[in-house]
Design an enzyme around this catalytic site. Structure first.
Site, PDB file in Angstrom:
ATOM      1  N   HIS A 198       6.689   9.017   9.423  1.00 22.63           N
ATOM      2  CA  HIS A 198       5.795   8.521   8.006  1.00 22.63           C
ATOM      3  C   HIS A 198       5.004   9.437   7.724  1.00 22.63           C
ATOM      4  CE1 HIS A 198       6.290   3.700   8.791  1.00 22.63           C
ATOM      5  NE2 HIS A 198       7.215   4.424   8.063  1.00 22.63           N
ATOM      6  N   TRP A 209       1.475   8.235   2.807  1.00 20.36           N
ATOM      7  CA  TRP A 209       0.894   8.379   3.968  1.00 20.36           C
ATOM      8  C   TRP A 209      -0.215   9.626   4.062  1.00 20.36           C
ATOM      9  CZ3 TRP A 209       5.789   6.376   3.815  1.00 20.36           C
ATOM     10  CH2 TRP A 209       6.019   5.108   4.277  1.00 20.36           C
ATOM     11  N   HIS A 221      17.784   3.963   9.199  1.00 18.81           N
ATOM     12  CA  HIS A 221      18.270   2.806   8.892  1.00 18.81           C
ATOM     13  C   HIS A 221      19.689   2.654   9.256  1.00 18.81           C
ATOM     14  CE1 HIS A 221      14.687   1.097   6.318  1.00 18.81           C
ATOM     15  NE2 HIS A 221      14.265   2.088   7.165  1.00 18.81           N
ATOM     16  N   ARG A 260      15.458   8.522   5.837  1.00 19.08           N
ATOM     17  CA  ARG A 260      15.420   6.963   5.860  1.00 19.08           C
ATOM     18  C   ARG A 260      16.946   6.378   6.015  1.00 19.08           C
ATOM     19  NH1 ARG A 260      14.651   3.447   1.195  1.00 19.08           N
ATOM     20  NH2 ARG A 260      14.319   1.252   2.062  1.00 19.08           N
TER      21      ARG A 260
END
Length: 371
Positions: free
Chosen positions: A253, A269, A130, A126
């Site tokens: 995900h 998920w 990002h 992540r």
């Protein structure tokens, strides 16, 4: 998900050197807390660690007899690390082997019995995502080149909440390898995490430079998980991706989970949140998804076990005609997903980096720790 670059003098250095693990945790731990989403937010994230804001990178590989010539960008406004300045003056140019040592060190730090499902892997993915996904192809701002999430207010953007965990972990590696730029470190961390969690090889090459707070990107450039298809296209088209690539990137995900104290969303998920598979797509098609009745934001849960979740931006992948055909292809063929995912993630991690900065014209394949 800013380009006042190349205002720097060039220095030339010639390199004369030649160019696991992972016991994958496939078992879902119901007692663990999985946390990963592109929309995490938090009311009180700790301040970002103070940065050395160092700039050192070999650039523009030129093959020559007897060695490889590299250009090293240096910027008096951003080079503040005494260690890095000394290395530049000494003509230290890291080789692929040096970067492999960084990869190996990151890999050694992935296991975390006291964090989420036992791995820092998802949060490192992540961080890399990002720090790269802020790119705007029209203005050519954002992306992984300047690692501006080190600075406020970007570090405090809602979508980046909780990433202080990953940044602080990477500070340990930075202390051991002070010559590496933050942009290279963070994206290499994402590559390492994906490969060590059972994913495909991700082509990667160094060359990012560290900027200042003046290059920080505005809020709103990363996906808002509560939105639909139009929002996804606006966000990803801005980066330069198409529908197929949007769906392929969404496969990340398969890893991690959402936190109520960050994004407001809750849950994982998949049943194997620290192993990269195509289960994210398979579950979208195979499970019956219903809207969760709770006090949090609108999200779906699987009707059977009520232990899995999907975000509105996930569910649109099986509702939108264009997205759906790609999602179904990935649900049916993990090898296809891995191939497309590898290609698009490699591109994602290079967003915002001028081609001439890279140390090699062709990306490298980093070895897994157990290779």
């Amino acid at each position: 998900m800013s380009f006042a670059f190349l205002r720097t003098p060039l220095r030339r250095a010639v390199v004369q050197r030649s160019l696991p693990r992972a016991e994958l945790r496939n078992q879902f731990r119901s007692s663990a807390i999985r946390r990963y989403t592109t929309a995490e937010s938090s009311s009180n994230p700790p301040p970002p660690p103070k940065s050395n804001t160092a700039l050192f990178v070999g650039i523009g590989a030129v093959v020559a007899a007897g060695g490889v010539a590299y250009y090293v960008f240096s910027d008096s406004d951003t080079v503040k690390s005494g260690t890095q300045i000394a290395k530049v003056k000494a003509n230290f140019v890291p080789t692929k082997d040096d970067y492999q040592k960084v990869y190996n060190r990151i890999s050694e730090l992935l296991d975390a019995d006291d964090y989420d499902d036992g791995s820092y892997g998802p949060v490192l993915v992540r961080l890399a995502w990002h720090s790269s996904g802020t790119y705007d192809k029209d203005t050519k701002t954002g992306g992984s080149n300047y690692a501006t999430m080190r600075f406020e207010p970007e570090s405090l953007h809602g979508a980046n909440a909780g990433l202080h965990v990953a940044r602080e972990l990477m500070e340990k590696v930075k202390a051991e390898f002070p010559w590496i730029s933050y942009g290279d470190l963070w994206t290499l961390g994402g590559v390492c995490a994906l490969q060590e969690m059972g994913g495909p090889k991700i082509p990667w090459r160094p060359g990012r430079i560290d900027g200042t707070a003046t290059e920080a990107t505005p809020d709103g450039r990363l996906p808002d998980a509560s939105q639909g298809g139009d929002h996804l296209r606006n966000i990803f088209y801005r980066m330069g991706f198409n529908d197929q690539e949007i769906v392929a990137l969404s496969g990340a995900h398969a890893l991690g989970r959402c936190h109520p104290d960050r994004s407001g969303f809750e849950g994982p998920w998949t049943f194997s949140p620290i192993t990269l598979t195509n289960d994210f797509y398979k579950l979208l098609f195979d499970e019956k998804w219903v809207w969760r009745k709770w006090n949090g934001p609108k999200q779906l849960q699987d009707k059977k076990t009520q232990s899995l979740m999907m975000l509105p931006t996930d569910y649109v992948l099986v509702q939108d005609k264009s997205f759906k055909k790609y999602a179904k292809a990935y649900a049916d063929d993990q090898d296809l997903f891995f191939k497309d995912f590898s290609n698009v993630v490699s591109r994602l991690f290079e967003l915002g980096v001028p081609t001439q900065q890279f140390v090699t014209p062709e990306p490298w394949i980093m070895k897994n720790l157990d290779e």
